[in-house]
Design a protein around this motif. Structure first.
Motif, mmCIF file in Angstrom:
data_model
loop_
_atom_site.group_PDB
_atom_site.id
_atom_site.type_symbol
_atom_site.label_atom_id
_atom_site.label_comp_id
_atom_site.label_asym_id
_atom_site.label_seq_id
_atom_site.Cartn_x
_atom_site.Cartn_y
_atom_site.Cartn_z
ATOM 1 N N UNK A 110 -9.142 73.970 71.527
ATOM 2 C CA UNK A 110 -8.828 74.880 72.625
ATOM 3 C C UNK A 110 -10.056 75.685 73.015
ATOM 4 N N UNK A 111 -10.771 76.168 72.004
ATOM 5 C CA UNK A 111 -11.982 76.936 72.266
ATOM 6 C C UNK A 111 -13.025 76.087 72.982
ATOM 7 N N UNK A 112 -13.130 74.814 72.601
ATOM 8 C CA UNK A 112 -14.089 73.931 73.248
ATOM 9 C C UNK A 112 -13.808 73.779 74.733
ATOM 10 N N UNK A 113 -12.536 73.596 75.077
ATOM 11 C CA UNK A 113 -12.159 73.477 76.494
ATOM 12 C C UNK A 113 -12.392 74.804 77.216
ATOM 13 N N UNK A 114 -11.993 75.892 76.582
ATOM 14 C CA UNK A 114 -12.182 77.215 77.193
ATOM 15 C C UNK A 114 -13.662 77.511 77.400
ATOM 16 N N UNK B 136 -1.683 77.308 76.063
ATOM 17 C CA UNK B 136 -0.952 78.526 75.682
ATOM 18 C C UNK B 136 -1.771 79.361 74.703
ATOM 19 N N UNK B 137 -2.782 78.750 74.088
ATOM 20 C CA UNK B 137 -3.629 79.469 73.126
ATOM 21 C C UNK B 137 -4.892 80.024 73.781
ATOM 22 N N UNK B 138 -4.954 80.032 75.111
ATOM 23 C CA UNK B 138 -6.129 80.566 75.802
ATOM 24 C C UNK B 138 -6.457 81.996 75.373
ATOM 25 N N UNK B 139 -5.461 82.902 75.209
ATOM 26 C CA UNK B 139 -5.821 84.255 74.755
ATOM 27 C C UNK B 139 -6.539 84.254 73.406
ATOM 28 N N UNK B 140 -6.146 83.358 72.498
ATOM 29 C CA UNK B 140 -6.841 83.265 71.208
ATOM 30 C C UNK B 140 -8.260 82.741 71.398
ATOM 31 N N UNK B 141 -8.420 81.742 72.276
ATOM 32 C CA UNK B 141 -9.753 81.211 72.556
ATOM 33 C C UNK B 141 -10.633 82.285 73.183
ATOM 34 N N UNK B 142 -10.053 83.096 74.070
ATOM 35 C CA UNK B 142 -10.796 84.181 74.689
ATOM 36 C C UNK B 142 -11.206 85.226 73.660
#
Length: 385
Positions: A178-182, A342-348
């Protein structure tokens, strides 16, 4: 008062994402992908020298080197700069080189003052190169056999001096993926890669996994000496190309170039510590701005959907929906399930942690630690591009 303030903040957030969606989609549609570029024939194909630095890369260097040697290029040399490795890197490289005359091994025994290890290795390798084109890459990057033919085709037919490519990034676990995509979305927002080819635009891009230049262009910009102390050498290489009035472009290459980025969350945080502060040109004001931006636009809207009401909630829902659509599009390119959005806030939050970890480490230790060497902050900041 607070409800009014929240409404206008929601309206600004929704407006921001509408405009962002329009630009990212229209820009993304204008990007060229290597899969759509016709490869050059033998008679058109320039000679190519691939330059790759290696320090303690035993984990992935054999697969990477063999993929470089499989490039379908008639006149090819691979220059591997073995930079004071303490693991089995040297032995693996020697074994491959013993049966491969196209592979040249350059060994670094001492790092001179005023150089980052990687940049010094790239400079040494390029100085020994004989190719008309230089490909700077990393020792953990795996490429499809027709990658260079296609990239050279794009460079030659469009009379470019520099082509850089966005790879597929391999990372384990849902959070890192997820972090990689973000991170890729943030990269696109920051660099606007579809504008790079416009000579009137200051936008520039460079990707360490794949920076292809005409050898004469590399010499014209001063080689890697001009960025000797830049931890973000790949991006600054692209900036030098544009500053010297040369032509550059970015291409998508997820099907052709693959890199294993980080293997754990801790490794990602430590690895990005070397260039996180450099990425904002060592400016605390930009660190604070990035933090506020992440909180307001990529974390708070997800919470606001549940704690606000009426039109405020609707506007935040619009913002979140657009962000999830953008994530799904980027995730498809990287072969990541779209519901990871849905995990974008965690990636941010991880993005904020990475920037602050890099910043505080550099300030407290007055420099960065990279591959076992300490580089003073004053020397790093002095190398302005």
């Amino acid at each position: 008062m607070i409800s009014t303030l929240l409404f206008w903040l929601a309206a600004a957030t929704a407006g921001f994402f509408v405009l962002l969606f329009a630009e990212l989609v229209s820009g993304g549609l204008r990007l060229v992908h290597l899969r759509d570029v016709a490869p050059l024939g033998d008679e058109e194909m320039p000679s190519v020298s691939i330059v790759a630095p290696a320090r303690n890369e035993a984990r992935g260097i054999e697969a990477a080197l063999r993929s470089l040697l499989r490039q379908d290029v008639p006149r090819l040399e691979v220059i591997l700069v073995e930079d004071r490795s303490e693991d089995e890197t040297g032995a693996i490289v020697d074994r491959i080189a013993a049966g491969e005359p196209r592979l040249k091994v350059v060994r670094v025994t001492e790092l001179p003052a005023g150089w980052l290890g990687k940049n010094h290795a790239l400079q040494l390798g390029a100085e020994r190169a004989t190719g008309e084109l230089l490909l700077f890459t990393d020792a953990d990057v795996v490429m499809a056999p027709d990658t260079l033919r296609r990239a050279a085709g794009h460079l030659v037919r469009n009379r470019l001096d520099h082509v850089t490519a966005g790879p597929h990034v391999d990372m384990p676990g849902w959070l890192l993926r997820t972090f990689g995509v973000f991170f890729g979305i943030m990269f696109a927002i920051f660099t606007r890669p579809w504008r790079v080819k416009d000579p009137r635009s200051v936008q520039h891009v460079g990707v360490g996994a794949f920076n292809l230049l005409r050898a004469e262009a590399w010499r014209r910009i001063g080689g890697h000496r001009a960025i000797a102390m830049r931890p973000d050498d790949d991006m600054k290489l692209g900036k030098l190309v544009k500053k010297h009035g040369l032509r550059s472009d970015f291409v998508g290459a997820a099907e052709h170039v693959r890199v294993e980025w980080y293997h754990s969350l801790g490794e990602a945080v430590r690895g990005l510590r070397k260039n996180g502060f450099a990425g904002v040109d060592y400016r605390l004001s930009l660190v604070f701005l990035a933090t506020v931006t992440q909180l307001l636009f990529f974390i708070w809207p997800f919470a606001a959907v549940f704690v606000t009401h009426g039109w405020t909630r609707t506007l935040y829902a619009v913002a979140v929906a657009i962000l999830l659509v953008l994530f799904a599009g980027a995730a498809r390119e990287q072969r990541v399930p779209p519901w990871y959005g849905v995990a974008v806030p965690l990636a941010s939050a991880l993005f904020i942690a990475v920037i602050w970890n890099a910043t505080l480490y550099a300030l407290v230790h007055r420099g960065i630690e990279w591959r076992g060497t300490h580089y003073p902050l004053d020397e790093l900041k002095a190398n302005r591009v």
